[in-house]
Design a protein around this motif. Structure first.
Motif, PDB file in Angstrom:
ATOM      1  N   GLY A  48     -15.784  -3.154  42.554  1.00  0.00           N
ATOM      2  CA  GLY A  48     -15.911  -4.085  41.404  1.00  0.00           C
ATOM      3  C   GLY A  48     -16.842  -3.525  40.284  1.00  0.00           C
ATOM      4  O   GLY A  48     -16.533  -3.650  38.964  1.00  0.00           O
ATOM      5  N   LEU A  49     -17.931  -3.056  40.636  1.00  0.00           N
ATOM      6  CA  LEU A  49     -18.999  -2.818  39.321  1.00  0.00           C
ATOM      7  C   LEU A  49     -18.324  -1.449  38.721  1.00  0.00           C
ATOM      8  O   LEU A  49     -18.397  -1.350  37.517  1.00  0.00           O
ATOM      9  CB  LEU A  49     -20.437  -2.197  40.292  1.00  0.00           C
ATOM     10  CG  LEU A  49     -20.986  -3.596  40.438  1.00  0.00           C
ATOM     11  CD1 LEU A  49     -22.186  -3.156  41.089  1.00  0.00           C
ATOM     12  CD2 LEU A  49     -21.301  -4.462  39.418  1.00  0.00           C
ATOM     13  N   VAL A  50     -17.786  -0.479  39.462  1.00  0.00           N
ATOM     14  CA  VAL A  50     -17.262   0.813  38.935  1.00  0.00           C
ATOM     15  C   VAL A  50     -15.831   0.360  37.954  1.00  0.00           C
ATOM     16  O   VAL A  50     -15.775   0.809  36.934  1.00  0.00           O
ATOM     17  CB  VAL A  50     -16.558   1.636  39.861  1.00  0.00           C
ATOM     18  CG1 VAL A  50     -15.455   2.804  39.349  1.00  0.00           C
ATOM     19  CG2 VAL A  50     -17.642   2.136  40.741  1.00  0.00           C
ATOM     20  N   ALA A  51     -15.206  -0.731  38.459  1.00  0.00           N
ATOM     21  CA  ALA A  51     -14.113  -1.115  37.506  1.00  0.00           C
ATOM     22  C   ALA A  51     -14.690  -1.830  36.301  1.00  0.00           C
ATOM     23  O   ALA A  51     -13.996  -1.669  35.128  1.00  0.00           O
ATOM     24  CB  ALA A  51     -13.128  -2.105  38.327  1.00  0.00           C
ATOM     25  N   ILE A  52     -15.815  -2.497  36.310  1.00  0.00           N
ATOM     26  CA  ILE A  52     -16.104  -3.225  35.163  1.00  0.00           C
ATOM     27  C   ILE A  52     -16.882  -2.089  34.261  1.00  0.00           C
ATOM     28  O   ILE A  52     -16.501  -2.300  32.946  1.00  0.00           O
ATOM     29  CB  ILE A  52     -17.344  -3.832  35.439  1.00  0.00           C
ATOM     30  CG1 ILE A  52     -16.857  -5.259  36.194  1.00  0.00           C
ATOM     31  CG2 ILE A  52     -18.233  -4.556  34.559  1.00  0.00           C
ATOM     32  CD1 ILE A  52     -17.608  -6.223  37.165  1.00  0.00           C
ATOM     33  N   ALA A  53     -17.436  -0.977  34.796  1.00  0.00           N
ATOM     34  CA  ALA A  53     -18.088  -0.082  33.957  1.00  0.00           C
ATOM     35  C   ALA A  53     -16.941   0.705  33.426  1.00  0.00           C
ATOM     36  O   ALA A  53     -17.096   1.176  32.024  1.00  0.00           O
ATOM     37  CB  ALA A  53     -18.714   0.902  34.880  1.00  0.00           C
ATOM     38  N   ASP A  54     -15.779   0.866  33.710  1.00  0.00           N
ATOM     39  CA  ASP A  54     -14.693   1.555  33.371  1.00  0.00           C
ATOM     40  C   ASP A  54     -14.423   0.917  32.113  1.00  0.00           C
ATOM     41  O   ASP A  54     -13.935   1.357  31.039  1.00  0.00           O
ATOM     42  CB  ASP A  54     -13.592   2.067  34.263  1.00  0.00           C
ATOM     43  CG  ASP A  54     -14.200   3.123  35.202  1.00  0.00           C
ATOM     44  OD1 ASP A  54     -15.038   3.891  34.906  1.00  0.00           O
ATOM     45  OD2 ASP A  54     -13.406   3.304  36.135  1.00  0.00           O
ATOM     46  N   LEU A  55     -14.142  -0.356  32.050  1.00  0.00           N
ATOM     47  CA  LEU A  55     -13.647  -1.348  31.300  1.00  0.00           C
ATOM     48  C   LEU A  55     -14.589  -1.467  29.987  1.00  0.00           C
ATOM     49  O   LEU A  55     -14.105  -1.561  28.849  1.00  0.00           O
ATOM     50  CB  LEU A  55     -13.428  -2.551  31.859  1.00  0.00           C
ATOM     51  CG  LEU A  55     -12.102  -2.694  32.972  1.00  0.00           C
ATOM     52  CD1 LEU A  55     -11.804  -3.934  33.587  1.00  0.00           C
ATOM     53  CD2 LEU A  55     -10.567  -2.366  32.062  1.00  0.00           C
ATOM     54  N   LEU A  56     -15.701  -1.288  30.282  1.00  0.00           N
ATOM     55  CA  LEU A  56     -16.759  -1.527  29.226  1.00  0.00           C
ATOM     56  C   LEU A  56     -16.755  -0.306  28.254  1.00  0.00           C
ATOM     57  O   LEU A  56     -16.623  -0.237  27.160  1.00  0.00           O
ATOM     58  CB  LEU A  56     -18.263  -1.783  29.877  1.00  0.00           C
ATOM     59  CG  LEU A  56     -18.518  -3.081  30.439  1.00  0.00           C
ATOM     60  CD1 LEU A  56     -19.921  -2.840  31.403  1.00  0.00           C
ATOM     61  CD2 LEU A  56     -18.370  -3.918  29.452  1.00  0.00           C
ATOM     62  N   ASP A  57     -16.472   0.869  29.025  1.00  0.00           N
ATOM     63  CA  ASP A  57     -16.358   2.110  28.367  1.00  0.00           C
ATOM     64  C   ASP A  57     -15.073   1.970  27.469  1.00  0.00           C
ATOM     65  O   ASP A  57     -14.882   2.472  26.197  1.00  0.00           O
ATOM     66  CB  ASP A  57     -16.269   3.398  29.235  1.00  0.00           C
ATOM     67  CG  ASP A  57     -17.459   3.678  29.860  1.00  0.00           C
ATOM     68  OD1 ASP A  57     -18.580   3.427  29.393  1.00  0.00           O
ATOM     69  OD2 ASP A  57     -17.413   4.504  30.937  1.00  0.00           O
ATOM     70  N   ALA A  58     -13.897   1.578  28.049  1.00  0.00           N
ATOM     71  CA  ALA A  58     -12.749   1.260  27.235  1.00  0.00           C
ATOM     72  C   ALA A  58     -13.092   0.471  26.032  1.00  0.00           C
ATOM     73  O   ALA A  58     -12.240   0.828  24.870  1.00  0.00           O
ATOM     74  CB  ALA A  58     -11.621   0.901  28.090  1.00  0.00           C
ATOM     75  N   LEU A  59     -13.599  -0.630  26.210  1.00  0.00           N
ATOM     76  CA  LEU A  59     -13.807  -1.623  25.019  1.00  0.00           C
ATOM     77  C   LEU A  59     -14.598  -0.775  23.897  1.00  0.00           C
ATOM     78  O   LEU A  59     -14.442  -1.336  22.837  1.00  0.00           O
ATOM     79  CB  LEU A  59     -14.637  -2.686  25.726  1.00  0.00           C
ATOM     80  CG  LEU A  59     -13.920  -3.824  26.510  1.00  0.00           C
ATOM     81  CD1 LEU A  59     -14.696  -4.792  27.086  1.00  0.00           C
ATOM     82  CD2 LEU A  59     -12.623  -4.427  25.270  1.00  0.00           C
ATOM     83  N   HIS A  60     -15.434   0.235  24.161  1.00  0.00           N
ATOM     84  CA  HIS A  60     -16.293   0.626  22.961  1.00  0.00           C
ATOM     85  C   HIS A  60     -15.436   1.720  22.529  1.00  0.00           C
ATOM     86  O   HIS A  60     -15.640   2.080  21.202  1.00  0.00           O
ATOM     87  CB  HIS A  60     -17.517   1.337  23.925  1.00  0.00           C
ATOM     88  CG  HIS A  60     -18.679   0.364  24.083  1.00  0.00           C
ATOM     89  ND1 HIS A  60     -19.210  -0.422  23.329  1.00  0.00           N
ATOM     90  CD2 HIS A  60     -19.063  -0.169  25.417  1.00  0.00           C
ATOM     91  CE1 HIS A  60     -20.140  -1.163  23.677  1.00  0.00           C
ATOM     92  NE2 HIS A  60     -19.964  -1.105  25.247  1.00  0.00           N
ATOM     93  N   ARG A  61     -14.429   2.390  23.256  1.00  0.00           N
ATOM     94  CA  ARG A  61     -13.499   3.407  22.655  1.00  0.00           C
ATOM     95  C   ARG A  61     -12.574   2.714  21.680  1.00  0.00           C
ATOM     96  O   ARG A  61     -11.999   3.384  20.825  1.00  0.00           O
ATOM     97  CB  ARG A  61     -12.983   4.201  23.688  1.00  0.00           C
ATOM     98  CG  ARG A  61     -14.070   5.234  24.558  1.00  0.00           C
ATOM     99  CD  ARG A  61     -13.170   6.260  25.258  1.00  0.00           C
ATOM    100  NE  ARG A  61     -11.990   5.450  25.853  1.00  0.00           N
ATOM    101  CZ  ARG A  61     -12.277   5.120  27.205  1.00  0.00           C
ATOM    102  NH1 ARG A  61     -13.045   5.050  27.871  1.00  0.00           N
ATOM    103  NH2 ARG A  61     -11.014   4.535  27.993  1.00  0.00           N
TER     104      ARG A  61
END
Length: 261
Positions: free
Chosen positions: A14-27
């Motif tokens: 779950g934490l990995v999925a959240i981290a990936d989505l946070l990166d996407a939101l900044h891009r």
């Protein structure tokens, strides 16, 4: 498998999925990213609740607080995205030349961009803290003999059905309390149903069929109906904001819409 080991595996996923989505939101700026982030957070919050009995109390409280904070950061942007896509755009498709609808859409888009800037700033802070702290918790949990001894007798095959049963009882109680005209209680019922759904999805491989696929199908159908009720209340509130006027049911809608799932 021990319940504790299952939480470590699901928590890390779950934490990995959240981290990936946070990166996407900044891009990029895409409504699907906000929606997927909220779903990922809900899943992890449900996992945290399900495994609460085998977690250290301070860790459980920290995870609950941090994940609640993250869910709230993205909630307002998601409200505007749904309002624009499901209320304003269909109306404009039917009446593309309507100047009032076009003006409302422009106001909604402007306000959505403003709250997104706030969200992105909050999420950037979240990446620096507390996301690394939650990762550290999992590392310490797996290597802590005291935690291992405390949960040594909690085996996933027996633990998971008990937690699903408890969540189901809670949802039934919320259903009895929810009345069509009481949006706040309907919203609580919806959130309880979502939590049960995500708990089932996380634990599906070790659940009996009646607690797994059958109950899950019922929850999915129920969420569509409850979602329409709550989304309608949110749409009325946002429309009132766009028109700078108070809708007749705005106070009730505000209360239901500001409870973070």
């Amino acid at each position: 498998m021990r319940a504790l080991d299952a939480f470590i595996a699901l928590g890390d996923e779950g934490l990995v999925a959240i981290a990936d989505l946070l990166d996407a939101l900044h891009r990029r700026d895409h409504p699907d990213d906000v929606h997927e982030l909220r779903v990922a957070v809900r899943h992890l919050r449900a996992v945290c609740w399900a495994f609460g009995p085998v977690l250290p109390r301070t860790m459980r409280a920290r995870w609950q607080a941090c994940l609640r904070q993250l869910a709230r950061a993205a909630s307002e942007v998601r409200d505007w995205d749904v309002f624009i896509a499901e209320t304003l755009q269909p109306a404009l498709d039917l009446q593309p030349e309507d100047p009032v609808l076009a003006a409302v859409r422009d106001v909604a888009v402007t306000r959505r961009h403003a709250v997104r800037e706030t969200m992105v700033a909050q999420l950037a802070e979240y990446q620096r803290w507390p996301l690394p702290v939650l990762h550290r918790d999992l590392t310490h949990l797996g290597g802590n003999p005291r935690s291992a001894r405390a949960a040594a007798r909690a085996r996933l095959g027996e633990f998971a059905p008990r937690r699903v049963s408890r969540a189901d009882k809670r949802v039934r109680a919320l259903a009895r309390a929810a009345k069509p005209g009481d949006l706040e209680r309907v919203h609580r019922y919806r959130i309880g149903s979502k939590r049960l759904r995500y708990v089932i999805e996380s634990l599906m491989p070790v659940l009996p069929k009646r607690q797994g696929k059958r109950l899950h199908r019922k929850l999915v159908r129920r969420q569509r109906k409850l979602g329409n009720l709550v989304d309608g209340a949110v749409a009325r509130r946002l429309m009132a904001q766009c028109l700078d006027m108070a809708a007749a049911d705005a106070p009730a809608a505000d209360r239901s819409a500001t409870i973070s799932p």
